[in-house]
Design an enzyme around this catalytic site. Structure first.
Site, PDB file in Angstrom:
ATOM      1  N   HIS A 186       0.755  -1.138   0.042  1.00 31.54           N
ATOM      2  CA  HIS A 186       0.019  -0.072   0.066  1.00 31.54           C
ATOM      3  C   HIS A 186       0.926   1.400   0.013  1.00 31.54           C
ATOM      4  O   HIS A 186       1.751   1.441   0.665  1.00 31.54           O
ATOM      5  CB  HIS A 186      -1.033   0.020   1.014  1.00 31.54           C
ATOM      6  CG  HIS A 186      -2.037  -1.214   1.101  1.00 31.54           C
ATOM      7  ND1 HIS A 186      -2.432  -1.812   2.118  1.00 31.54           N
ATOM      8  CD2 HIS A 186      -2.613  -1.435  -0.107  1.00 31.54           C
ATOM      9  CE1 HIS A 186      -3.212  -2.662   1.511  1.00 31.54           C
ATOM     10  NE2 HIS A 186      -3.560  -2.509   0.259  1.00 31.54           N
ATOM     11  N   ALA A 187       0.802   1.892  -0.991  1.00 35.52           N
ATOM     12  CA  ALA A 187       1.599   2.964  -1.372  1.00 35.52           C
ATOM     13  C   ALA A 187       2.028   4.101  -0.367  1.00 35.52           C
ATOM     14  O   ALA A 187       2.920   4.435   0.026  1.00 35.52           O
ATOM     15  CB  ALA A 187       1.220   3.874  -2.785  1.00 35.52           C
ATOM     16  N   GLU A 189       1.866   3.885   3.144  1.00 37.17           N
ATOM     17  CA  GLU A 189       2.258   3.263   4.054  1.00 37.17           C
ATOM     18  C   GLU A 189       3.878   3.514   4.237  1.00 37.17           C
ATOM     19  O   GLU A 189       4.694   2.235   4.282  1.00 37.17           O
ATOM     20  CB  GLU A 189       1.721   1.924   4.379  1.00 37.17           C
ATOM     21  CG  GLU A 189       0.227   2.192   4.436  1.00 37.17           C
ATOM     22  CD  GLU A 189      -0.348   0.569   4.232  1.00 37.17           C
ATOM     23  OE1 GLU A 189       0.273  -0.291   4.454  1.00 37.17           O
ATOM     24  OE2 GLU A 189      -1.783   0.661   4.181  1.00 37.17           O
ATOM     25  N   ARG A 260      -3.033   4.760  -2.307  1.00 37.09           N
ATOM     26  CA  ARG A 260      -2.882   3.342  -1.819  1.00 37.09           C
ATOM     27  C   ARG A 260      -2.875   2.200  -2.570  1.00 37.09           C
ATOM     28  O   ARG A 260      -1.875   1.485  -2.620  1.00 37.09           O
ATOM     29  CB  ARG A 260      -4.361   3.050  -0.703  1.00 37.09           C
ATOM     30  CG  ARG A 260      -4.527   1.692  -0.517  1.00 37.09           C
ATOM     31  CD  ARG A 260      -5.843   1.439   0.283  1.00 37.09           C
ATOM     32  NE  ARG A 260      -6.133  -0.056   0.316  1.00 37.09           N
ATOM     33  CZ  ARG A 260      -6.237  -0.689   1.423  1.00 37.09           C
ATOM     34  NH1 ARG A 260      -5.624  -0.335   2.381  1.00 37.09           N
ATOM     35  NH2 ARG A 260      -6.729  -1.827   1.525  1.00 37.09           N
ATOM     36  N   ASN A 277      -3.092  -5.897  -2.446  1.00 36.91           N
ATOM     37  CA  ASN A 277      -3.602  -6.755  -1.510  1.00 36.91           C
ATOM     38  C   ASN A 277      -5.044  -7.297  -1.319  1.00 36.91           C
ATOM     39  O   ASN A 277      -5.411  -7.892  -0.230  1.00 36.91           O
ATOM     40  CB  ASN A 277      -3.174  -6.151  -0.078  1.00 36.91           C
ATOM     41  CG  ASN A 277      -2.914  -7.356   0.907  1.00 36.91           C
ATOM     42  OD1 ASN A 277      -2.151  -8.363   0.723  1.00 36.91           O
ATOM     43  ND2 ASN A 277      -3.128  -6.931   2.250  1.00 36.91           N
ATOM     44  N   TYR A 334      -1.386   1.383   9.346  1.00 33.02           N
ATOM     45  CA  TYR A 334      -0.848   1.751  10.935  1.00 33.02           C
ATOM     46  C   TYR A 334      -1.940   0.994  11.481  1.00 33.02           C
ATOM     47  O   TYR A 334      -3.212   1.155  11.448  1.00 33.02           O
ATOM     48  CB  TYR A 334      -0.680   2.997  10.967  1.00 33.02           C
ATOM     49  CG  TYR A 334      -2.014   4.028  10.887  1.00 33.02           C
ATOM     50  CD1 TYR A 334      -2.816   4.421  11.850  1.00 33.02           C
ATOM     51  CD2 TYR A 334      -2.370   4.588   9.665  1.00 33.02           C
ATOM     52  CE1 TYR A 334      -3.894   5.185  11.724  1.00 33.02           C
ATOM     53  CE2 TYR A 334      -3.498   5.305   9.480  1.00 33.02           C
ATOM     54  CZ  TYR A 334      -4.193   5.514  10.511  1.00 33.02           C
ATOM     55  OH  TYR A 334      -5.404   6.295  10.352  1.00 33.02           O
ATOM     56  N   GLU A 408       1.141  -4.990  10.946  1.00 30.99           N
ATOM     57  CA  GLU A 408       0.758  -3.494  10.899  1.00 30.99           C
ATOM     58  C   GLU A 408       1.388  -2.688  11.970  1.00 30.99           C
ATOM     59  O   GLU A 408       1.483  -2.870  12.887  1.00 30.99           O
ATOM     60  CB  GLU A 408      -0.918  -3.123  11.215  1.00 30.99           C
ATOM     61  CG  GLU A 408      -1.839  -4.064  10.175  1.00 30.99           C
ATOM     62  CD  GLU A 408      -2.361  -2.907   9.128  1.00 30.99           C
ATOM     63  OE1 GLU A 408      -1.704  -1.916   9.346  1.00 30.99           O
ATOM     64  OE2 GLU A 408      -2.984  -3.480   8.101  1.00 30.99           O
TER      65      GLU A 408
HETATM   66 ZN   LIG Z   1      -1.684  -1.717   4.003  1.00 35.14          ZN
END
Ligand SMILES: [Zn+2]
Length: 441
Positions: A186-187, A189, A260, A277, A334, A408
């Protein structure tokens, strides 16, 4: 000939020369004046109502007792309507998201760093542009040349290599079961790839030191603080792909910090991006994913119809067939949560779930040691939310991994805009958790 060779090297290092990637990026999306609220909807209806609106969902998690905590960003023009709707606001996480992003500096080290030298711990004081990351992997390899190689699992939609590094111990490469990590699917993050580096950095440095200690060990028996690292690298091949969504990651730096998905376009829709994902074959298309191309959790139109997921699935099968997969971690942020399989169902569990739960419990305790950071753990569907077509479920069922997980990372307050001074602590606490895992492997 010389030029061809140079081009090849550049291609391996991941630098795009002339390609569609060189097109000027569109203007940056502004989040000036956006407020971020944490709301606790009292029912599923309320959640759906909130997300039928233009508000941007940043994150949700299931709380104890079955209620939800949902973080949403609200544009300045919508704040009055949002406040009038009287959602159950628990807290305001940001009064100006645009100002938070502006304060989040991206530091390039490529001009100041000596060619070929490994950056020191100062690398973890800031976030960096993608090209610096690619360079950093090459520098890691150069610092540990006999026990590492750069690897490419496939090519992204926009043509970037999905690349990383492979590390091995004294038995030589591809000789042991795999420990397989990927980050930044996910971009937005950003912390996930940063933490990846701290692990990769620690492994070679500790091993190098461990070699010295091994010699000392021959003289003075009984001591060797890096024995654990030596052991784990001698017994497992590490395959680490720090940024498996390079197009999305670059887009978060050039254009939209909250992006994302990947950057895939499709016919018959103007919507861009598929959630890599939610695109894996196990549980594909179920609850916790969306068939709508505009959704942040768009599953694609068929399993593995994104080049990134297809590449990762093929890579998973390769590792399974080679020597099997001991541990897979897909790093996200997160939530501070260790997500065991499954995500696509809340009622089925892998046959070794108790063993997994036991290991996760030990890791969470170890993570808490340096800074008292709390990590929850359990089936992803139960401790976070249902997500169908995710990587960990695939690596568990098809990849036959003993531990197929998502983790996470920090935090639960700043969200995606984790202050740079938390990069290093985040790496340190995770390393504590992994050392516990190594001690059990
Ligand atoms: Zn993620």
């Amino acid at each position: 000939m010389k030029l061809v060779h140079r081009l090849t090297l550049l291609a391996v290092a991941g630098f795009a020369l002339t390609s569609p990637l060189d097109k000027p990026a569109p203007a940056k999306v502004s989040y000036d004046g956006y407020k971020v609220y944490r709301v606790s909807p009292s029912s599923d209806d309320d959640i759906d109502k909130a997300f039928d609106t233009a508000f941007i969902e940043l994150h949700r998690r299931r709380e104890e007792g079955g209620t939800w905590a949902v973080d949403i960003a609200v544009a300045p023009d919508d704040i009055a309507a949002f406040e009038a709707a009287r959602y159950n606001v628990v807290s305001i996480l940001s009064h100006d998201l645009g100002a938070d992003f502006a304060a989040e500096t991206v530091v390039s080290v490529s001009k100041t760093k000596k060619e070929g030298a490994l950056p020191g711990l100062e690398w973890f004081d800031a976030y960096h542009p993608y090209a610096d990351h690619v360079k950093y992997w090459a520098d890691l390899h150069a610092a540990f040349p006999d026990n590492s190689e750069l690897i490419v699992a496939g090519t992204s939609f926009e043509g970037r290599p999905v690349q990383g590094i492979h590390l091995w111990g004294r038995s030589g490469k591809d000789s042991k079961p795999a420990i397989f990590f990927n980050g930044n699917v996910h971009a937005r993050e950003w912390i996930t790839s940063m933490v990846r580096y701290i692990l990769v950095l620690y492994v070679p440095l500790d091993v190098l030191r461990g070699v010295v200690e091994y010699i000392l060990y021959q003289i003075v028996t009984g001591y060797g603080s890096d024995e654990l690292v030596q052991k784990v690298l001698d017994n497992y091949d590490f395959y680490v792909l720090p940024v498996v969504n390079p197009d999305g990651f670059v887009y978060t730096q050039t254009t939209n910090r909250l992006w994302r998905k990947n950057r895939q376009t499709r016919s018959n829709t103007a919507a861009v991006g598929t959630d890599i994902n939610r695109n894996w074959a196990v549980g594909w298309g179920g609850d916790g994913s969306s068939p709508n191309p505009s959704s942040e959790t768009f599953s694609g139109f068929a399993p593995h119809d994104t080049p990134e997921t297809a590449a990762l699935a093929a890579f998973t099968q390769k590792l399974r067939d080679l020597h099997g997969i001991k541990l897979y971690v897909d790093w996200h942020s997160y939530a501070q949560t260790i997500l065991l399989s499954y995500g696509y169902t809340c009622t089925d569990f892998p046959p070794n779930y108790d063993e997994q739960y036991d290991l996760a419990e030990g890791i969470a305790k170890a993570i808490a040691k340096p800074y008292n950071t709390t990590f929850e753990y359990g089936s992803g569907c139960l401790v976070l939310y249902q997500s169908s077509g995710n990587g960990r479920d695939y690596v568990t069922d098809v990849g036959k991994a003993q531990f197929g997980w998502g983790i996470e990372l920090r935090d639960t307050q700043y969200g995606f805009v984790l202050p740079p001074e938390q990069i290093l602590p985040s790496g340190i606490e995770i390393w504590e958790g992994l050392k516990y895992a190594w001690s059990r492997f």
